[in-house]
Design a protein around this motif. Structure first.
Motif, PDB file in Angstrom:
ATOM      1  N   PHE A   1     -56.915  60.665  90.070  1.00 21.14           N
ATOM      2  CA  PHE A   1     -56.145  61.330  88.848  1.00 21.14           C
ATOM      3  C   PHE A   1     -55.475  62.748  89.408  1.00 21.14           C
ATOM      4  O   PHE A   1     -55.944  62.951  90.361  1.00 21.14           O
ATOM      5  CB  PHE A   1     -56.924  61.408  87.538  1.00 21.14           C
TER       6      PHE A   1
ATOM      7  N   ARG B   1     -63.510  54.542  71.660  1.00 19.94           N
ATOM      8  CA  ARG B   1     -63.091  55.883  72.301  1.00 19.94           C
ATOM      9  C   ARG B   1     -62.124  55.780  73.303  1.00 19.94           C
ATOM     10  O   ARG B   1     -61.933  54.775  73.787  1.00 19.94           O
ATOM     11  CB  ARG B   1     -64.403  56.663  72.797  1.00 19.94           C
ATOM     12  N   GLU B   2     -61.309  56.778  73.147  1.00 20.06           N
ATOM     13  CA  GLU B   2     -59.982  56.765  74.057  1.00 20.06           C
ATOM     14  C   GLU B   2     -60.131  58.314  75.140  1.00 20.06           C
ATOM     15  O   GLU B   2     -60.622  59.163  74.551  1.00 20.06           O
ATOM     16  CB  GLU B   2     -58.852  56.714  73.252  1.00 20.06           C
ATOM     17  N   TRP B   3     -59.557  57.968  76.073  1.00 21.58           N
ATOM     18  CA  TRP B   3     -59.584  58.871  76.909  1.00 21.58           C
ATOM     19  C   TRP B   3     -58.383  59.374  77.390  1.00 21.58           C
ATOM     20  O   TRP B   3     -57.393  58.514  77.475  1.00 21.58           O
ATOM     21  CB  TRP B   3     -60.358  58.792  78.222  1.00 21.58           C
TER      22      TRP B   3
ATOM     23  N   TYR C   1     -62.629  64.568  88.762  1.00 20.79           N
ATOM     24  CA  TYR C   1     -63.648  64.692  87.395  1.00 20.79           C
ATOM     25  C   TYR C   1     -64.945  64.469  87.922  1.00 20.79           C
ATOM     26  O   TYR C   1     -65.907  64.130  87.157  1.00 20.79           O
ATOM     27  CB  TYR C   1     -63.224  63.395  86.625  1.00 20.79           C
TER      28      TYR C   1
ATOM     29  N   LEU D   1     -58.434  52.705  79.174  1.00 24.77           N
ATOM     30  CA  LEU D   1     -58.995  53.853  78.677  1.00 24.77           C
ATOM     31  C   LEU D   1     -58.481  54.184  77.380  1.00 24.77           C
ATOM     32  O   LEU D   1     -58.904  55.411  76.559  1.00 24.77           O
ATOM     33  CB  LEU D   1     -58.626  55.211  79.730  1.00 24.77           C
ATOM     34  N   ILE D   2     -57.533  53.568  76.606  1.00 25.25           N
ATOM     35  CA  ILE D   2     -57.056  53.813  75.647  1.00 25.25           C
ATOM     36  C   ILE D   2     -57.064  52.322  74.785  1.00 25.25           C
ATOM     37  O   ILE D   2     -56.971  51.285  75.594  1.00 25.25           O
ATOM     38  CB  ILE D   2     -55.646  54.472  75.252  1.00 25.25           C
TER      39      ILE D   2
ATOM     40  N   LYS E   1     -63.320  46.256  89.235  1.00 26.89           N
ATOM     41  CA  LYS E   1     -63.172  47.812  89.374  1.00 26.89           C
ATOM     42  C   LYS E   1     -63.725  47.972  90.788  1.00 26.89           C
ATOM     43  O   LYS E   1     -63.616  49.212  91.277  1.00 26.89           O
ATOM     44  CB  LYS E   1     -64.095  48.268  88.266  1.00 26.89           C
TER      45      LYS E   1
ATOM     46  N   ALA F   1     -66.216  68.228  82.845  1.00 28.65           N
ATOM     47  CA  ALA F   1     -65.498  67.715  83.945  1.00 28.65           C
ATOM     48  C   ALA F   1     -64.698  66.412  83.509  1.00 28.65           C
ATOM     49  O   ALA F   1     -63.883  66.005  84.499  1.00 28.65           O
ATOM     50  CB  ALA F   1     -66.510  67.347  85.185  1.00 28.65           C
ATOM     51  N   GLY F   2     -64.538  66.286  82.548  1.00 28.64           N
ATOM     52  CA  GLY F   2     -64.047  64.698  82.185  1.00 28.64           C
ATOM     53  C   GLY F   2     -64.617  63.575  82.940  1.00 28.64           C
ATOM     54  O   GLY F   2     -63.713  62.676  83.177  1.00 28.64           O
ATOM     55  N   PHE F   3     -65.848  63.688  83.198  1.00 34.36           N
ATOM     56  CA  PHE F   3     -66.317  62.622  83.975  1.00 34.36           C
ATOM     57  C   PHE F   3     -66.514  61.085  83.285  1.00 34.36           C
ATOM     58  O   PHE F   3     -66.119  60.178  84.289  1.00 34.36           O
ATOM     59  CB  PHE F   3     -67.990  62.793  84.300  1.00 34.36           C
TER      60      PHE F   3
ATOM     61  N   LYS G   1     -64.137  59.604  81.855  1.00 36.14           N
ATOM     62  CA  LYS G   1     -62.710  58.968  81.959  1.00 36.14           C
ATOM     63  C   LYS G   1     -62.913  58.350  83.369  1.00 36.14           C
ATOM     64  O   LYS G   1     -62.432  57.226  83.595  1.00 36.14           O
ATOM     65  CB  LYS G   1     -61.853  60.018  82.001  1.00 36.14           C
ATOM     66  N   PHE G   2     -63.303  59.236  84.318  1.00 39.13           N
ATOM     67  CA  PHE G   2     -63.105  59.011  85.814  1.00 39.13           C
ATOM     68  C   PHE G   2     -64.254  57.673  85.875  1.00 39.13           C
ATOM     69  O   PHE G   2     -64.088  56.635  86.789  1.00 39.13           O
ATOM     70  CB  PHE G   2     -63.660  60.198  86.657  1.00 39.13           C
ATOM     71  N   ALA G   3     -65.613  57.884  85.432  1.00 39.49           N
ATOM     72  CA  ALA G   3     -66.790  56.853  85.596  1.00 39.49           C
ATOM     73  C   ALA G   3     -66.062  55.308  85.029  1.00 39.49           C
ATOM     74  O   ALA G   3     -66.503  54.564  85.692  1.00 39.49           O
ATOM     75  CB  ALA G   3     -67.933  57.101  84.720  1.00 39.49           C
ATOM     76  N   LEU G   4     -65.307  55.354  84.187  1.00 38.36           N
ATOM     77  CA  LEU G   4     -64.648  54.099  83.600  1.00 38.36           C
ATOM     78  C   LEU G   4     -63.814  53.347  84.551  1.00 38.36           C
ATOM     79  O   LEU G   4     -63.523  52.169  84.319  1.00 38.36           O
ATOM     80  CB  LEU G   4     -64.295  54.088  82.336  1.00 38.36           C
ATOM     81  N   THR G   5     -63.394  54.139  85.548  1.00 36.37           N
ATOM     82  CA  THR G   5     -62.498  53.525  86.532  1.00 36.37           C
ATOM     83  C   THR G   5     -63.416  53.072  87.627  1.00 36.37           C
ATOM     84  O   THR G   5     -62.938  52.436  88.588  1.00 36.37           O
ATOM     85  CB  THR G   5     -61.451  54.476  87.214  1.00 36.37           C
TER      86      THR G   5
END
Lengths: 213, 287
Positions: free
Chosen positions: B82, A211-213, B86, B52-53, B75, A61-63, A65-69
């Motif tokens: 997006f 890590r990068e997303w 997700y 994120l990067i 946050k 799901a790519g969760f 990446k979303f979770a970090l927002t």
């Protein structure tokens, strides 16, 4: 972290139902074999495997990446998976031991003493803890799908270490002494496992921070 | 002036692309449209803003806080949508509601369920059974249910039909009525950008080409339709981009008012944001 744990529980509802069916099959199989010892091992293995399923779902799901927002930081993403692994192992252990006792009562006949059974079950739980503590940093680094191939290697590696370790100890005639010092040994093994899990946790943190997303 | 997002010198090197010293400031209380062709660096910029990067250089302040994307407190006040949803496939809207209640201190369950109802999202249907439009609506509902002050959209509206998009844009217009609310909208749909944005940020090949007020863009830029001879008489400094066909030359010019006052024999039409984007990108490709 509670929110992330809830997310995993909700998301794994269907999988847990499937695992319960599998456990029912294991119970029948134990009755067929007339020994309960198979049940706790399979229970612990099944429950601990759920951690990879949960990470696989997040990955698909790519969760993360979303979770970090959300008000979630990178450390939370790691922490929740280790907590979940421990919870799953604990559930596996409790269900395994309870099932073992109940099946023993129904099967009857002569069974191993409980202390021996318990130490074998604990050893299995520690072994799976070590397997997944090895796996988690790899999963955080390369993802579940690629890491799954390594799972087998990990299983074989840890089994080999235990098997050859025991052989080595037998050659040195140390097994009897170890058998006599069961409690200090158990404490030592649990201590080592705790250290191993902590080391794994800090490696995972280091990986996720880069890590990068 | 207060800024919701302040990016300074954002740089990120990839093998085949560089986000090159990107700087901009998004005023609090505004809607900023972020445009650029595919691969221009919009998503990379947003990822850099959201931490994120790993940036190679540059700084980001979010809601006044240095590296705000690392702060849970900041946050709490941001909603990000997006281009994809997700949320894991097995979750239902009711699960998301319960989960988010434990993630955000300021989560409003009734507001979230209200949006779900408004968007026609079933509460007890797994996300995997949602259409792509429904998934985006779910993300929007989540972003609007925790008193966010800044909403960031990364090409989120692309999969929505025009009716729903218009509905969503109205929601953002309503959202922006609070003076400390800000929207940063990255989109390919220029008509949406023209409709609601106060400022436009254009990025091309990893570099910011301009960050300007939408009205001054309309005022400043124009399209001159003229002959080849007339075109040659134009001040090259004014010409941003040019297209030729068999009959005439069409040139995008900056400082349109000055040209109108100076040269009355030119036909100068106002340029839309889409015209500006197309001319700038095409011109840069030809160079």
């Amino acid at each position: 972290m509670k929110g992330l744990l809830l997310k995993d529980i909700f998301n794994l509802r269907k999988v847990i139902k499937q695992y319960l069916l599998i456990l029912a099959f294991f119970v029948c199989y134990c009755f067929f074999l007339k020994t309960p010892s198979f049940f706790p091992m399979m229970t612990i293995m099944s429950f601990s495997m759920i951690i990879l399923t949960s990470m696989g779902y997040d990955e698909a799901a790519g969760f993360d990446k979303f979770a970090l927002t959300l008000p979630v930081n990178r450390e939370d993403l790691v922490r929740v998976k280790y907590v979940m692994l421990l919870i799953l192992l604990l559930i596996g252990l409790v269900v395994g031991i309870s099932g073992n006792l109940i099946i023993s009562c129904f099967i009857g006949g002569e069974q191993e003493p409980f202390a021996e059974q318990f130490s074998s079950i604990l050893a299995v739980a520690v072994m799976f803890l070590l397997v997944y503590a090895t796996m988690l940093p790899v999963v955080f680094k390369i993802g579940v799908e690629r890491a799954r191939m390594l799972l087998m290697i990990c299983y074989i590696g840890i089994f080999a270490v235990i098997f050859f370790g025991l052989q080595f100890l037998a050659e040195l005639n140390l097994l009897d002494r170890i058998e006599a010092a069961r409690i200090p040994m158990a404490v030592g093994i649990v201590g080592f496992a705790a250290f191993y899990v902590l080391a794994s946790y800090f490696i995972s943190l280091k990986i996720i921070r880069k890590r990068e997303w | 002036m207060e800024y919701a997002v302040e990016a300074a010198g954002l740089t990120k090197h990839y093998k085949d692309f560089t986000l090159d010293n990107v700087s901009f400031q998004i005023p609090t209380g505004s809607i900023v449209g972020f445009i650029g062709e595919n691969g221009a660096g919009k998503s990379t910029t947003i990822k850099a803003v959201l931490d994120l990067i790993q940036k190679d250089a540059g700084t980001v302040r979010l809601l006044g806080r240095e590296n705000g994307a690392r702060s849970k407190e900041v946050k709490e006040q941001i909603g990000v949508i997006f281009d994809e949803c997700y949320f894991p496939d097995g979750l239902q809207a009711v699960d998301i509601n319960r989960m988010m209640k434990h993630i955000y201190k300021s989560w409003e369950p009734d507001v979230f369920l209200g949006y779900c109802k408004k968007f026609g999202l079933p509460e007890r249907k797994a996300v995997k059974e949602f259409s792509s439009g429904m998934k985006v609506k779910l993300s929007i509902a989540a972003a609007l249910s925790h008193h966010a002050k800044l909403i960031i959209l990364d090409d989120a509206c692309g999969s929505l039909d025009p009716v729903v998009r218009s509905e969503i844009l109205d929601i953002f217009m309503e959202f922006i009525q609070e003076e400390d609310h800000t929207v940063f909208l990255s989109s390919h749909i220029i008509s949406d950008i023209e409709k609601i944005c106060d400022y436009i940020l254009l990025i091309h090949k990893g570099k910011v080409l301009f960050f300007e007020n939408k009205d001054s863009l309309r005022y400043e830029y124009g399209i001159v339709r003229c002959s080849e001879e007339q075109y040659r008489e134009l001040d090259p400094e004014m010409v941003v981009g040019v297209q030729r066909n068999h009959f005439e030359v069409e040139a995008l010019v900056k400082n349109r008012r000055a040209l109108e006052e100076k040269a009355h024999d030119y036909v100068i039409d106002p340029a839309s944001v889409e015209d500006i984007l197309l001319y700038i990108v095409k011109c840069s490709q030809e160079r």
